[in-house]
Design an enzyme around this catalytic site. Sequence first.
Site, short mmCIF file in Angstrom:
data_model
loop_
_atom_site.label_atom_id
_atom_site.label_comp_id
_atom_site.label_asym_id
_atom_site.label_seq_id
_atom_site.Cartn_x
_atom_site.Cartn_y
_atom_site.Cartn_z
N HIS A 95 1.88 5.20 8.98
CA HIS A 95 2.77 4.32 8.22
C HIS A 95 1.95 3.18 7.65
O HIS A 95 1.75 2.15 8.31
CB HIS A 95 3.90 3.81 9.12
N GLU A 140 15.02 -0.06 9.54
CA GLU A 140 14.13 -1.24 9.62
C GLU A 140 15.05 -2.46 9.59
O GLU A 140 15.24 -3.13 10.59
CB GLU A 140 13.15 -1.25 8.45
N ASP A 178 1.69 -0.82 8.57
CA ASP A 178 2.62 -1.03 7.45
C ASP A 178 1.90 -1.66 6.24
O ASP A 178 1.53 -0.95 5.30
CB ASP A 178 3.81 -1.89 7.91
N ASP A 179 1.75 -2.98 6.26
CA ASP A 179 1.09 -3.71 5.16
C ASP A 179 0.12 -4.72 5.78
O ASP A 179 0.39 -5.92 5.81
CB ASP A 179 2.15 -4.44 4.32
N HIS A 222 11.79 5.52 5.15
CA HIS A 222 12.05 4.28 5.88
C HIS A 222 13.55 4.25 6.19
O HIS A 222 14.38 4.42 5.28
CB HIS A 222 11.72 3.06 5.03
N HIS A 229 1.16 1.37 3.70
CA HIS A 229 1.31 1.32 2.24
C HIS A 229 -0.02 0.86 1.66
O HIS A 229 -0.48 -0.25 1.98
CB HIS A 229 2.41 0.34 1.85
N1 LIG Z 1 8.00 -2.49 5.51
C1 LIG Z 1 8.42 -2.00 4.34
N2 LIG Z 1 9.70 -1.63 4.20
C2 LIG Z 1 10.14 -1.16 3.04
N3 LIG Z 1 9.38 -1.02 1.96
C3 LIG Z 1 8.10 -1.38 2.04
N4 LIG Z 1 7.12 -1.34 1.14
C4 LIG Z 1 6.00 -1.82 1.72
N5 LIG Z 1 6.26 -2.16 2.99
C5 LIG Z 1 7.56 -1.89 3.22
ZN LIG Z 2 6.65 0.59 5.41
#
Ligand SMILES: Nc1ncnc2[nH]cnc12
Ligand SMILES: [Zn+2]
EC number: 3.5.4.2
Length: 316
Positions: free
Chosen positions: A14, A197, A275-276, A194, A16
């Site tokens: 997971h 969340e 994630d990011d 997703h 991006h």
């Molecule tokens: N945590 C996240 N949830 C939804 N979309 C995303 N795009 C990038 N990170 C995300």
């Molecule tokens: Zn994500």
Amino acid sequence: MYDWLNALPKAELHLHLEGSLEPELLFALAERNKVALPWGDVESLRKAYAFNNLQEFLDLYYAGADVLRTEQDFYDLTWAYLEKCKAQNVIHVEPFFDPQTHTDRGVPFEVVLRGIQGALKDGEKQLGISHGLILSFLRHLSEEEAFKTLDQAMPFRDAFIAVGLDSSEVGHPPSKFQRVFDRARAEGFLTVAHAGEEGPPEYIWEALDLLKIERIDHGVRAIEDERLMQRIIDEQIPLTVCPLSNTKLCVFDHMREHNILDMLERGVKVTVNSDDPAYFGGYVTENFQALHEHLGMTKEQAQRLAQNSLDARLVK
Ligand SMILES: Nc1ncnc2[nH]cnc12
Ligand SMILES: [Zn+2]
């Protein structure tokens, strides 16, 4: 403990790619492409990384992605991420990218894909990191736009293992994309999404029943629905959980309140992901480390989480 966690062989499921854009590279690309930025320097950009919810983060994430213009930019972005993986003994990656974030700005689909694919292939050869790429649809955009993106992907069908669904969750349930995912599956794509969340457990049910997903991205709100929990446990459906993301976006007020280890002990196939990472304060090892520091994660639990990530790969 950090070094031990770092050395553990693991997969990241997971991530991006646009969310791995570190401020330093963001500024370098802005200069290379002559893009004017609203932030004076790296430090003031970093100061902006304070979010109350998913949408506040997404607004900044899409703004940051504007510096990505050329094939080389996408190569450099992906390569920088793979070098982090190498340093953290991440041996397999299944990253997402959001084509619509770029095509809507006039960057052609194939420019984005060629840059990413070039780096992933070099990463396999030079760093020994295997991969499966996931094309993710932006759920705040329309079904029609998602179909258009799927059409753009078809000439490059073999570049992808799966399609996914991300961006603003609440108000954009998986059912909105049922027909797009039907088409994608008919074309041989696996599916992930997703769900749970910020959105309710009902969205996880929809993702499973309507989109027929192989894995749930996030899924932490499943714990609110006991029948759903039983299904996830019985069917061993993997969850790609992102602890630092969840605390940065206030899904949990503090890491002490995160439910990932409770889920693990109940038999849920949970995995640890970043994630990011450029926006949330760390890559995979930092996510493991936070679980150790705030939840008392043991080495044995870390080993099970890492093994889950290897077991939950779509590319075997
Ligand atoms: N945590 C996240 N949830 C939804 N979309 C995303 N795009 C990038 N990170 C995300
Ligand atoms: Zn994500």
